[in-house]
Design a protein around this motif. Structure first.
Motif, PDB file in Angstrom:
ATOM      1  N   GLU A  49      -1.303  -2.763  13.058  1.00  0.00           N
ATOM      2  CA  GLU A  49      -2.199  -1.786  13.168  1.00  0.00           C
ATOM      3  C   GLU A  49      -2.013  -1.353  12.694  1.00  0.00           C
ATOM      4  OE1 GLU A  49      -1.150  -0.238  17.171  1.00  0.00           O
ATOM      5  OE2 GLU A  49      -2.662  -0.848  18.615  1.00  0.00           O
ATOM      6  N   SER A  50      -0.778  -0.933  12.107  1.00  0.00           N
ATOM      7  CA  SER A  50      -0.167  -0.330  10.815  1.00  0.00           C
ATOM      8  C   SER A  50       0.862  -1.136  10.361  1.00  0.00           C
ATOM      9  CB  SER A  50       0.100   1.020  11.079  1.00  0.00           C
ATOM     10  OG  SER A  50       1.353   1.971  10.424  1.00  0.00           O
ATOM     11  N   THR A  51       1.069  -0.962   8.789  1.00  0.00           N
ATOM     12  CA  THR A  51       2.508  -2.248   8.396  1.00  0.00           C
ATOM     13  C   THR A  51       4.163  -1.739   8.411  1.00  0.00           C
ATOM     14  OG1 THR A  51       1.883  -1.224   6.112  1.00  0.00           O
ATOM     15  CG2 THR A  51       0.776  -3.962   6.774  1.00  0.00           C
ATOM     16  N   ASN A  52       3.604  -0.231   8.147  1.00  0.00           N
ATOM     17  CA  ASN A  52       4.445   0.807   8.228  1.00  0.00           C
ATOM     18  C   ASN A  52       4.977   0.810  10.193  1.00  0.00           C
ATOM     19  OD1 ASN A  52       4.071   2.227   6.576  1.00  0.00           O
ATOM     20  ND2 ASN A  52       5.271   3.865   6.547  1.00  0.00           N
ATOM     21  N   THR A  53       4.468   0.916  10.577  1.00  0.00           N
ATOM     22  CA  THR A  53       4.624   0.514  12.491  1.00  0.00           C
ATOM     23  C   THR A  53       4.796  -0.875  12.629  1.00  0.00           C
ATOM     24  OG1 THR A  53       2.846   1.773  12.742  1.00  0.00           O
ATOM     25  CG2 THR A  53       3.525   1.055  14.777  1.00  0.00           C
ATOM     26  N   ARG A  67      -5.940  -6.767   6.835  1.00  0.00           N
ATOM     27  CA  ARG A  67      -6.697  -5.566   7.528  1.00  0.00           C
ATOM     28  C   ARG A  67      -6.037  -5.289   8.655  1.00  0.00           C
ATOM     29  NH1 ARG A  67     -11.805  -7.893   9.448  1.00  0.00           N
ATOM     30  NH2 ARG A  67     -11.621  -9.168   9.186  1.00  0.00           N
ATOM     31  N   GLN A  68      -6.226  -3.579   8.723  1.00  0.00           N
ATOM     32  CA  GLN A  68      -4.542  -2.725   8.965  1.00  0.00           C
ATOM     33  C   GLN A  68      -6.236  -2.017  10.070  1.00  0.00           C
ATOM     34  OE1 GLN A  68      -1.232  -0.791   7.395  1.00  0.00           O
ATOM     35  NE2 GLN A  68      -3.244   0.135   6.201  1.00  0.00           N
ATOM     36  N   ASN A  69      -6.291  -2.070  11.381  1.00  0.00           N
ATOM     37  CA  ASN A  69      -7.176  -1.468  11.964  1.00  0.00           C
ATOM     38  C   ASN A  69      -6.582   0.126  12.293  1.00  0.00           C
ATOM     39  OD1 ASN A  69      -8.300  -3.538  12.322  1.00  0.00           O
ATOM     40  ND2 ASN A  69      -6.503  -4.718  13.558  1.00  0.00           N
ATOM     41  N   GLY A  83      -4.652   2.366  10.041  1.00  0.00           N
ATOM     42  CA  GLY A  83      -3.834   2.385   8.995  1.00  0.00           C
ATOM     43  C   GLY A  83      -3.234   4.043   9.229  1.00  0.00           C
ATOM     44  N   ARG A  84      -1.987   4.697   8.763  1.00  0.00           N
ATOM     45  CA  ARG A  84      -1.743   5.999   8.909  1.00  0.00           C
ATOM     46  C   ARG A  84      -1.560   6.313   7.615  1.00  0.00           C
ATOM     47  NH1 ARG A  84       3.083   6.572  11.055  1.00  0.00           N
ATOM     48  NH2 ARG A  84       3.893   4.566  11.443  1.00  0.00           N
ATOM     49  N   GLY A  85      -1.674   7.946   7.372  1.00  0.00           N
ATOM     50  CA  GLY A  85      -1.503   7.949   5.910  1.00  0.00           C
ATOM     51  C   GLY A  85      -0.886   9.826   6.072  1.00  0.00           C
ATOM     52  N   GLN A  86      -0.714  10.030   5.373  1.00  0.00           N
ATOM     53  CA  GLN A  86       0.764  11.651   5.386  1.00  0.00           C
ATOM     54  C   GLN A  86      -0.357  12.915   6.301  1.00  0.00           C
ATOM     55  OE1 GLN A  86       1.336  12.930   1.153  1.00  0.00           O
ATOM     56  NE2 GLN A  86       1.018  11.395   0.776  1.00  0.00           N
ATOM     57  N   LYS A  87       0.816  13.441   7.184  1.00  0.00           N
ATOM     58  CA  LYS A  87      -0.048  15.532   7.496  1.00  0.00           C
ATOM     59  C   LYS A  87      -0.599  14.016   9.061  1.00  0.00           C
ATOM     60  CE  LYS A  87      -0.649  17.554   3.928  1.00  0.00           C
ATOM     61  NZ  LYS A  87      -1.556  18.841   2.802  1.00  0.00           N
ATOM     62  N   LYS A  94      -5.226   9.578   9.079  1.00  0.00           N
ATOM     63  CA  LYS A  94      -5.665   7.994   9.293  1.00  0.00           C
ATOM     64  C   LYS A  94      -5.469   7.431   8.274  1.00  0.00           C
ATOM     65  CE  LYS A  94      -8.441   8.176  13.414  1.00  0.00           C
ATOM     66  NZ  LYS A  94      -9.832   7.832  13.351  1.00  0.00           N
ATOM     67  N   TRP A  95      -5.502   6.510   7.682  1.00  0.00           N
ATOM     68  CA  TRP A  95      -5.941   5.844   6.650  1.00  0.00           C
ATOM     69  C   TRP A  95      -6.709   4.511   6.556  1.00  0.00           C
ATOM     70  CZ3 TRP A  95      -5.169   6.999   1.995  1.00  0.00           C
ATOM     71  CH2 TRP A  95      -5.606   5.909   0.321  1.00  0.00           C
ATOM     72  N   GLU A  96      -7.851   4.786   6.443  1.00  0.00           N
ATOM     73  CA  GLU A  96      -9.422   3.987   6.626  1.00  0.00           C
ATOM     74  C   GLU A  96      -8.886   2.866   4.887  1.00  0.00           C
ATOM     75  OE1 GLU A  96     -11.042   3.811   9.077  1.00  0.00           O
ATOM     76  OE2 GLU A  96     -11.019   5.943   9.791  1.00  0.00           O
ATOM     77  N   LYS A 119     -10.013  11.831  -8.188  1.00  0.00           N
ATOM     78  CA  LYS A 119      -9.740  11.541  -7.016  1.00  0.00           C
ATOM     79  C   LYS A 119      -9.346  10.464  -6.759  1.00  0.00           C
ATOM     80  CE  LYS A 119     -15.121  11.275  -7.631  1.00  0.00           C
ATOM     81  NZ  LYS A 119     -16.273  10.120  -7.507  1.00  0.00           N
ATOM     82  N   LYS A 120      -8.906  10.310  -5.823  1.00  0.00           N
ATOM     83  CA  LYS A 120      -8.298   9.512  -5.040  1.00  0.00           C
ATOM     84  C   LYS A 120      -7.935   8.213  -5.096  1.00  0.00           C
ATOM     85  CE  LYS A 120      -4.486   9.955  -1.282  1.00  0.00           C
ATOM     86  NZ  LYS A 120      -4.174  10.693  -0.385  1.00  0.00           N
ATOM     87  N   MET A 121      -6.690   7.314  -5.389  1.00  0.00           N
ATOM     88  CA  MET A 121      -7.300   6.202  -5.161  1.00  0.00           C
ATOM     89  C   MET A 121      -6.594   5.331  -5.023  1.00  0.00           C
ATOM     90  SD  MET A 121      -6.402   3.647  -9.428  1.00  0.00           S
ATOM     91  CE  MET A 121      -8.650   3.710  -9.157  1.00  0.00           C
ATOM     92  N   GLY A 122      -5.039   6.203  -4.154  1.00  0.00           N
ATOM     93  CA  GLY A 122      -4.471   5.496  -3.143  1.00  0.00           C
ATOM     94  C   GLY A 122      -3.638   6.915  -3.048  1.00  0.00           C
ATOM     95  N   GLY A 123      -2.286   6.202  -2.001  1.00  0.00           N
ATOM     96  CA  GLY A 123      -1.077   7.028  -0.740  1.00  0.00           C
ATOM     97  C   GLY A 123      -0.681   6.523  -0.033  1.00  0.00           C
ATOM     98  N   ILE A 124       1.002   6.972  -0.257  1.00  0.00           N
ATOM     99  CA  ILE A 124       2.377   6.372   0.276  1.00  0.00           C
ATOM    100  C   ILE A 124       2.686   7.075   1.191  1.00  0.00           C
ATOM    101  CG2 ILE A 124       4.435   6.191  -1.033  1.00  0.00           C
ATOM    102  CD1 ILE A 124       3.982   6.622  -3.567  1.00  0.00           C
TER     103      ILE A 124
END
Ligand code: BTN
Length: 251
Positions: free
Chosen positions: A18-22, A44-46, A48-52, A55-57, A117-122
């Motif tokens: 689901e999410s590598t962080n979780t 394959r992250q189904n 994925g979570r982003g900030q705020k 979702k992170w697709e 443009k956004k290329m990545g996030g943390i």
């Protein structure tokens, strides 16, 4: 389902999750003695979570998606933003070997931008105990070989270079650089160097742009960040204000 297909030293590869962080968070809950730098990788992250709470697709097998466990005991919780700067700087160094460094930027607080443009996030999740950052789960998503995005403001390395690159190689390089640089920092922590480097590559720094605060559009200039990582903006009326990330939007 989480299928573990290989465990090489401190790397755990999941066929999907689901999410590598979780996943890393749950693993840490089961075993508090987990080694620093243990890294959960998937293609394959189904969920994925982003900030705020976003979702992170990420298209399967096209991009970097992993989470690493750090133990940044040497950073006080009130200065936790140093961790955001450290990780952003390391990703910057890794990607600048592939791209034109001048076009690569860190968008406050810690997005990776290329050509606007956004290329990545943390996604950084800290676990604090006894006024120390005991653990930090660092989740990194970088768009590498994905060509189509629903979001018009997203890009990837392949779009910018107009060719695919080897995903495993860049992922390994980034993981190795994180471990190496973080180990070095423990011996040689210089807050001025960290902040200086971050500010040098900060998106839209010292330029006039529009922002939105509480539904109101205003013109201002990013001057930098304060010691707690709040964004410092000088508006066109000559007033300087600091912002948390939820309080301001870039346009
Ligand atoms: C953001 O820009 O909002 C942060 C995106 C972070 C995405 C990565 S992908 C690996 C790790 N696992 C997650 O669920 N999120 C992070």
């Amino acid at each position: 389902m989480n299928t573990k297909i290989s465990t090489i030293s401190n790397l755990i590869y999941l066929n999907e999750c689901e999410s590598t962080n979780t996943f890393l968070y749950q693993k840490l809950n089961e075993d508090k003695e987990l080694q620093e730098f243990i890294t959960i990788i998937t293609d394959r992250q189904n969920l994925g979570r982003g900030q705020k709470n976003n979702k992170w697709e990420s298209k399967p097998f096209k991009n970097i998606t992993f989470s690493m466990l750090l133990k940044p005991y040497f950073i006080e919780p009130k200065f936790a933003f140093y961790l955001n700067m450290i990780i952003s700087n390391i990703i910057y160094d890794c990607l600048s070997k592939y791209l034109i460094p001048l076009n690569l930027k860190i968008k406050w607080p810690n997005d990776i931008y290329y050509n606007d443009k956004k290329m990545g996030g943390i996604l950084i999740e800290n676990i604090i105990s006894d006024n120390k950052i005991k653990y930090s789960i660092i989740g990194i998503g970088i768009n590498v070989n994905q060509i189509k995005f629903l979001n018009k403001k997203a890009t990837s390395i392949a779009i910018e270079l107009m060719e695919e690159i080897n995903l495993q190689n860049i992922r390994t390089e980034l993981i190795n650089l994180l471990i190496l640089d973080f180990e070095n920092l423990k011996r040689n922590f210089d807050d001025n160097i960290i902040k200086g480097k971050y500010l040098n590559n900060l998106y839209r720094k010292s330029e006039n742009h529009y922002f939105i605060e509480k539904d109101i559009k205003f013109e201002g200039k990013i001057l930098g960040i304060n010691e707690y990582g709040k964004l410092v903006i000088l508006n066109s009326n000559g007033i300087t204000k600091t912002y948390f990330s939820k309080e301001i939007q870039f346009i």
